[in-house]
Structures are given as structure tokens and as C-alpha cells.
Write a protein that holds these residues in place. Structure first.
Motif, short mmCIF file in Angstrom:
data_model
loop_
_atom_site.label_atom_id
_atom_site.label_comp_id
_atom_site.label_asym_id
_atom_site.label_seq_id
_atom_site.Cartn_x
_atom_site.Cartn_y
_atom_site.Cartn_z
N ALA A 5 0.90 -1.07 0.01
CA ALA A 5 -0.14 0.05 0.09
C ALA A 5 0.86 1.11 0.14
O ALA A 5 1.95 1.08 0.60
CB ALA A 5 -0.99 -0.04 1.25
N GLY A 6 0.34 2.32 -0.64
CA GLY A 6 1.14 3.60 -0.52
C GLY A 6 0.24 4.73 -0.68
O GLY A 6 -1.14 4.62 -1.06
N GLN A 24 5.62 3.63 19.18
CA GLN A 24 4.61 3.70 20.51
C GLN A 24 3.22 4.20 20.22
O GLN A 24 2.28 4.22 21.05
CB GLN A 24 5.22 3.90 21.76
CG GLN A 24 6.36 2.88 22.10
CD GLN A 24 7.08 3.44 23.39
OE1 GLN A 24 8.23 4.15 23.44
NE2 GLN A 24 6.49 2.99 24.44
N ARG A 25 3.22 5.27 19.29
CA ARG A 25 2.09 6.17 19.27
C ARG A 25 1.15 5.73 18.01
O ARG A 25 0.18 6.23 17.89
CB ARG A 25 2.53 7.60 19.06
CG ARG A 25 3.17 8.07 20.36
CD ARG A 25 3.56 9.73 20.32
NE ARG A 25 2.10 10.20 20.64
CZ ARG A 25 2.33 11.52 20.59
NH1 ARG A 25 3.33 12.43 20.64
NH2 ARG A 25 1.22 12.25 20.95
N TRP A 26 1.37 4.76 17.44
CA TRP A 26 0.75 4.35 16.13
C TRP A 26 -0.71 4.08 16.56
O TRP A 26 -1.79 4.26 15.74
CB TRP A 26 1.52 3.01 15.71
CG TRP A 26 2.54 2.94 14.91
CD1 TRP A 26 3.43 4.22 14.73
CD2 TRP A 26 3.26 2.23 13.89
NE1 TRP A 26 4.55 3.98 13.84
CE2 TRP A 26 4.21 2.67 13.26
CE3 TRP A 26 2.72 0.70 13.74
CZ2 TRP A 26 5.17 2.11 12.34
CZ3 TRP A 26 3.70 0.18 12.85
CH2 TRP A 26 4.82 0.74 12.04
N PRO A 27 -1.14 3.61 17.83
CA PRO A 27 -2.51 3.29 18.03
C PRO A 27 -3.33 4.43 17.94
O PRO A 27 -4.54 4.61 17.89
CB PRO A 27 -2.31 2.57 19.30
CG PRO A 27 -1.33 2.01 19.55
CD PRO A 27 -0.01 3.01 18.88
N GLU A 28 -2.69 5.70 18.36
CA GLU A 28 -3.24 7.04 18.14
C GLU A 28 -3.57 7.31 16.57
O GLU A 28 -4.85 8.13 16.33
CB GLU A 28 -2.59 8.11 18.75
CG GLU A 28 -2.00 7.98 19.95
CD GLU A 28 -0.94 8.87 20.42
OE1 GLU A 28 -0.82 10.13 19.87
OE2 GLU A 28 -0.29 8.93 21.64
N TRP A 29 -3.18 6.49 15.74
CA TRP A 29 -3.38 7.14 14.27
C TRP A 29 -3.74 6.09 13.38
O TRP A 29 -4.05 6.59 12.21
CB TRP A 29 -2.42 8.06 13.70
CG TRP A 29 -1.09 7.60 13.77
CD1 TRP A 29 0.07 7.91 14.65
CD2 TRP A 29 -0.18 6.61 12.93
NE1 TRP A 29 1.40 7.30 14.48
CE2 TRP A 29 1.15 6.51 13.13
CE3 TRP A 29 -0.85 5.98 11.64
CZ2 TRP A 29 1.92 5.79 12.54
CZ3 TRP A 29 -0.04 5.44 11.01
CH2 TRP A 29 1.40 5.20 11.47
N THR A 30 -3.71 4.86 13.62
CA THR A 30 -4.09 3.72 12.86
C THR A 30 -5.00 2.77 13.54
O THR A 30 -4.46 2.27 14.67
CB THR A 30 -2.88 2.91 12.20
OG1 THR A 30 -3.49 1.97 11.33
CG2 THR A 30 -1.96 2.51 13.05
N ALA A 31 -6.25 2.46 12.89
CA ALA A 31 -6.90 1.32 13.63
C ALA A 31 -6.32 -0.26 13.54
O ALA A 31 -6.80 -1.16 14.18
CB ALA A 31 -8.18 1.28 13.19
N ASP A 131 -3.20 5.52 5.30
CA ASP A 131 -4.07 6.55 5.46
C ASP A 131 -4.03 7.32 6.76
O ASP A 131 -3.90 8.41 6.79
CB ASP A 131 -5.37 6.04 4.94
CG ASP A 131 -5.77 5.56 3.82
OD1 ASP A 131 -4.87 6.04 2.91
OD2 ASP A 131 -6.92 4.83 3.63
N GLY A 132 -3.71 6.45 7.69
CA GLY A 132 -3.46 7.08 9.23
C GLY A 132 -2.24 7.87 9.17
O GLY A 132 -2.23 9.12 9.82
N LEU A 133 -1.12 7.45 8.52
CA LEU A 133 0.07 8.05 8.53
C LEU A 133 -0.19 9.56 7.78
O LEU A 133 0.40 10.64 8.06
CB LEU A 133 1.19 7.17 8.09
CG LEU A 133 2.67 7.84 7.91
CD1 LEU A 133 3.38 8.27 9.38
CD2 LEU A 133 3.62 6.80 6.92
#
Length: 140
Positions: A5-6, A24-31, A131-133
Motif C-alpha cells: 500500500a502507498g 509507540q504512538r501508532w495506536p493513536e493514528w491507525t486502527a 491513510d492514518g500516517l
């Protein structure tokens, strides 16, 4: 099996890298990630580990195998019969934007069946991460 994906992000690579490397902050921006526990303190470097919990998947420990500061990192997770390699790559664009390319490659005797069973989910998770990134990086 390989899934990709891109997307293009309206932010420079330095900004996108800062968001991406702070696992560590990935859960804030990707489901696609509900919890991250780092194995060691400090910045993400080659050899560093993180335990990711993702919906509908077993928790997995990922070990960084390659990292080029500001550009890309790859990490690997091992499970019986399947080795999963996740690639995260940033490509600066001439106009100050950044292209992100994400990929998951699986190998081993169970890679085929695992890919068949979970391929749709893995494609969805890669899309959620891209998409979250994009959303988080464009917030500035």
C-alpha cells in the motif's frame, strides 16, 4: 506472499519520519494497531524490538533488521511456519511532499495458507496504516 500500500503525503519526509518512527504512538493514528510495547527504551534502531497487538491477530514481537534514518525501516516477526517482513519506506518528492510505501512479505512453509486466510485483513491494515500516517503527518 506480498501485500503493498502507498500514498502521497502533503508533508516533508522529516515530518512523516517523525510520526512513523514513533511506533509507540501508532495506536493513536491507525486502527490496525491497538497496542505497542517497546522492548527497549530509546529510539528505534537495528535490533530494537516492539510487541504489537492488532485486532484479529495474535500479538507479535517485531525486530528491526534494517533502518536508514529519515528514509526507511524494516522489521521482522517470526511465527511457527511463517516469517513476516514489514517494510516502511519514505520517498521525498520534489514539491516538499512525501510518498510512503508500505509492504508485508511472508515466507516459510505456511506463508501460502496464512496469506490466503489473512490476505484481505493484511491489505486492509496496510491501507489503514498508510491513510492514518497521511492524516497524522498532515496535521503539522
Amino acid at each position: 506472499m506480498r501485500f503493498e500500500a502507498g500514498t502521497e503525503i502533503a508533508a516533508d519526509a522529516q515530518r512523516v519520519w517523525a510520526v512513523l518512527i514513533d511506533v509507540q504512538r501508532w495506536p493513536e493514528w491507525t486502527a490496525s494497531v491497538s497496542q505497542v510495547e517497546r522492548g527497549e527504551p530509546g529510539p528505534l534502531t537495528v535490533g530494537a524490538t516492539a510487541r504489537l497487538t492488532q485486532p484479529k491477530l495474535r500479538p507479535a514481537v517485531w525486530r528491526v533488521t534494517e533502518l536508514t534514518e529519515g528514509r526507511d525501516f524494516t522489521w521482522v516477526s517470526e511465527a511457527p511456519g511463517v516469517r513476516t517482513r514489514a517494510e516502511h519506506r519514505l520517498l521525498p518528492l520534489p514539491d516538499g511532499r512525501t510518498r510512503v510505501e508500505l509492504a508485508i512479505a511472508q515466507s516459510g512453509p505456511l506463508a501460502g495458507p496464512v496469506g490466503w486466510l489473512y490476505g484481505g485483513l493484511l491489505r486492509r491494515y496496510l491501507r489503514l496504516e498508510a491513510d492514518g500516517l497521511k492524516r497524522r503527518s498532515e496535521l503539522g
